[in-house]
Scaffold this motif. Structure first.
Motif, PDB file in Angstrom:
ATOM      1  N   LEU B  15       0.834  -1.211   0.000  1.00  0.00           N
ATOM      2  CA  LEU B  15       0.000   0.000   0.000  1.00  0.00           C
ATOM      3  C   LEU B  15       0.867   1.259   0.000  1.00  0.00           C
ATOM      4  N   LEU B  18       2.392   1.831  -3.392  1.00  0.00           N
ATOM      5  CA  LEU B  18       1.380   2.330  -4.332  1.00  0.00           C
ATOM      6  C   LEU B  18       0.959   3.754  -4.008  1.00  0.00           C
ATOM      7  N   ASP B  22       1.746   4.787  -9.053  1.00  0.00           N
ATOM      8  CA  ASP B  22       1.130   3.578  -9.629  1.00  0.00           C
ATOM      9  C   ASP B  22       2.233   2.649 -10.099  1.00  0.00           C
ATOM     10  N   ASN B  52      -7.344  -5.794  -4.790  1.00  0.00           N
ATOM     11  CA  ASN B  52      -8.181  -5.322  -5.888  1.00  0.00           C
ATOM     12  C   ASN B  52      -9.654  -5.693  -5.653  1.00  0.00           C
ATOM     13  N   THR B  57      -7.331  -1.228  -4.212  1.00  0.00           N
ATOM     14  CA  THR B  57      -6.620  -0.783  -5.422  1.00  0.00           C
ATOM     15  C   THR B  57      -7.544  -0.943  -6.609  1.00  0.00           C
ATOM     16  N   TYR B  73      -1.439  -0.974 -11.009  1.00  0.00           N
ATOM     17  CA  TYR B  73      -2.284  -0.872  -9.816  1.00  0.00           C
ATOM     18  C   TYR B  73      -2.246   0.563  -9.305  1.00  0.00           C
ATOM     19  N   ARG B  74      -3.425   1.079  -8.949  1.00  0.00           N
ATOM     20  CA  ARG B  74      -3.534   2.427  -8.414  1.00  0.00           C
ATOM     21  C   ARG B  74      -4.254   2.332  -7.068  1.00  0.00           C
ATOM     22  N   LEU B  75      -3.749   3.090  -6.080  1.00  0.00           N
ATOM     23  CA  LEU B  75      -4.368   3.078  -4.759  1.00  0.00           C
ATOM     24  C   LEU B  75      -5.689   3.852  -4.814  1.00  0.00           C
ATOM     25  N   GLY B  79      -8.117   2.410  -0.119  1.00  0.00           N
ATOM     26  CA  GLY B  79      -6.768   1.892   0.125  1.00  0.00           C
ATOM     27  C   GLY B  79      -5.972   2.837   1.007  1.00  0.00           C
TER      28      GLY B  79
END
Lengths: 265, 102
Positions: B15, B18, B22, B52, B57, B73-75, B79
């Motif tokens: 986490l 991220l 990303d 996810n 994410t 992956y994007r927080l 998240g």
């Protein structure tokens, strides 16, 4: 001899082992992750052989993923739901073509060899569409054997059921060629079971007992057809034959239940 | 290291990485493996998938002109909140450790 690359072989085997514990969407996700892994490791200059050597075997990787996801090895809901769809498809294709085969035998007697051959070919093509290759471990030869095994079983069951469910098609003189085709298929079926079991020891015992029983019963029924022609020990064989048909019909019910539950879920 | 404890620490690390930017799965895993070399990629991919699913994410495909297609992956806001909760828990643990002389 397999001409798959080490990456393809790894992913193919991984997909096979994943099928026991993960749904299709999750499988696709995981395969996507490992495809990405291979591509990036190759960009970093590693060969596919080296990447495979650094990873665990597909079976162990699938086992790790299963443990991490907190799943049991055999997820009946997932595995049977997938199998149920294909089994149902094969059942209906087998029933339709089996009925057509009997009709041909009744109408054209001993000259039905080529029409039957075409039907078997048609069945294999239609059946192949229902059995995707990723269900099968190992080499391309394994795929062929595995498909052949399932298709032979489906066609045999379909033909027997067609005789029981569509009595208008049956006739005491029918099916010498049909019997020969079925017996040949069933002989192949037993050989393929041995091959599959050598690849799949974990799931093997259950499949072996179920399939051998079903196969033997179907074989007995096809011999019953011969006994109709030669007129001996008919009743005993007939009993076995009806037992076999009941077995396949009984297998159909859980398929429907699983499909229904799968739609709700 | 105990599996449960390690998984908690891995969650925080992922986490946090991220939150900085990303990242795609392979890159993220390599970064984590630099700190924890005995961590299997299967463990990390599973954590990423679970994050996810839990909405911590979100994934998107990178617009690549050449090379492999990558899933980034994007927080999410959720998240970020979870990371704050983890860090608050961690501070509490540290306070307990210092009180008992660790």
């Amino acid at each position: 001899m397999s001409n798959h690359s080490p990456k393809e072989r790894f992913l193919r085997r991984l997909r096979f082992w994943l099928a026991f514990s993960f749904g299709e969407e999750e499988q696709a996700d995981i395969i996507g992750d490992y495809t990405e892994w291979f591509e990036n490791e190759q960009l970093a200059g590693k060969s596919q052989e080296a990447i495979c050597a650094a990873l665990h075997t597909p079976r162990v990787v699938a086992e790790h993923l299963r443990q991490e996801a907190g799943r049991g090895f055999f997820q009946p809901g997932i595995l049977l739901k997938q199998a149920a769809l294909r089994a149902l498809g094969l059942f209906f294709v087998g029933l339709g073509l089996g009925g057509a085969a009997l009709r041909i035998c009744n109408q054209s007697g001993s000259s039905c060899f080529y029409p039957l051959l075409w039907l078997v070919l048609l069945y294999f093509i239609m059946g192949s569409a229902l059995l995707p290759g990723q269900m099968v471990p190992g080499r391309a030869g394994g795929t062929l054997f595995f498909r052949g095994h399932l298709l032979a079983a489906g066609l045999s069951a379909g033909t027997i059921l067609a005789q029981l469910l569509l009595p208008r098609l049956t006739h005491p003189q029918s099916g010498v060629w049909c019997v020969l085709v079925l017996d040949t298929l069933l002989l192949g079926l037993v050989c393929m079971q041995v091959f599959i079991l050598s690849r799949l020891p974990a799931a093997g015992a259950f499949l072996l007992s179920l399939h051998l029983f079903g196969g033997m019963a179907v074989l007995a029924y096809t011999h019953n057809q011969l006994h109709l022609l030669y007129g001996s020990i008919r009743q005993l064989v007939e009993m076995l034959a009806y037992g076999s048909a009941c077995l396949y019909l009984a297998a159909l019910l859980p398929c429907l239940v699983l499909l229904f539950r799968g739609r709700k879920g | 290291m105990d599996g449960q404890l390690k998984r908690g620490i891995l969650n925080i690390c992922i986490l946090q990485l991220l939150r900085q930017q990303d990242r795609y799965g392979y890159d993220l895993i390599k970064q984590i493996q630099a700190f924890f070399p005995d961590t299997e990629e299967s463990t990390l991919y599973t954590i990423l998938r679970r994050m996810n699913t839990d909405g911590l994410t979100e994934r998107y495909d990178s617009p690549v002109s050449h090379g492999p297609q990558r899933k980034y992956y994007r927080l999410t806001g959720q998240g970020r909140e979870r990371l704050q909760e983890y860090l608050a828990d961690w501070e509490q643990i540290e306070a307990v450790f210092s009180q008992i002389g660790l």
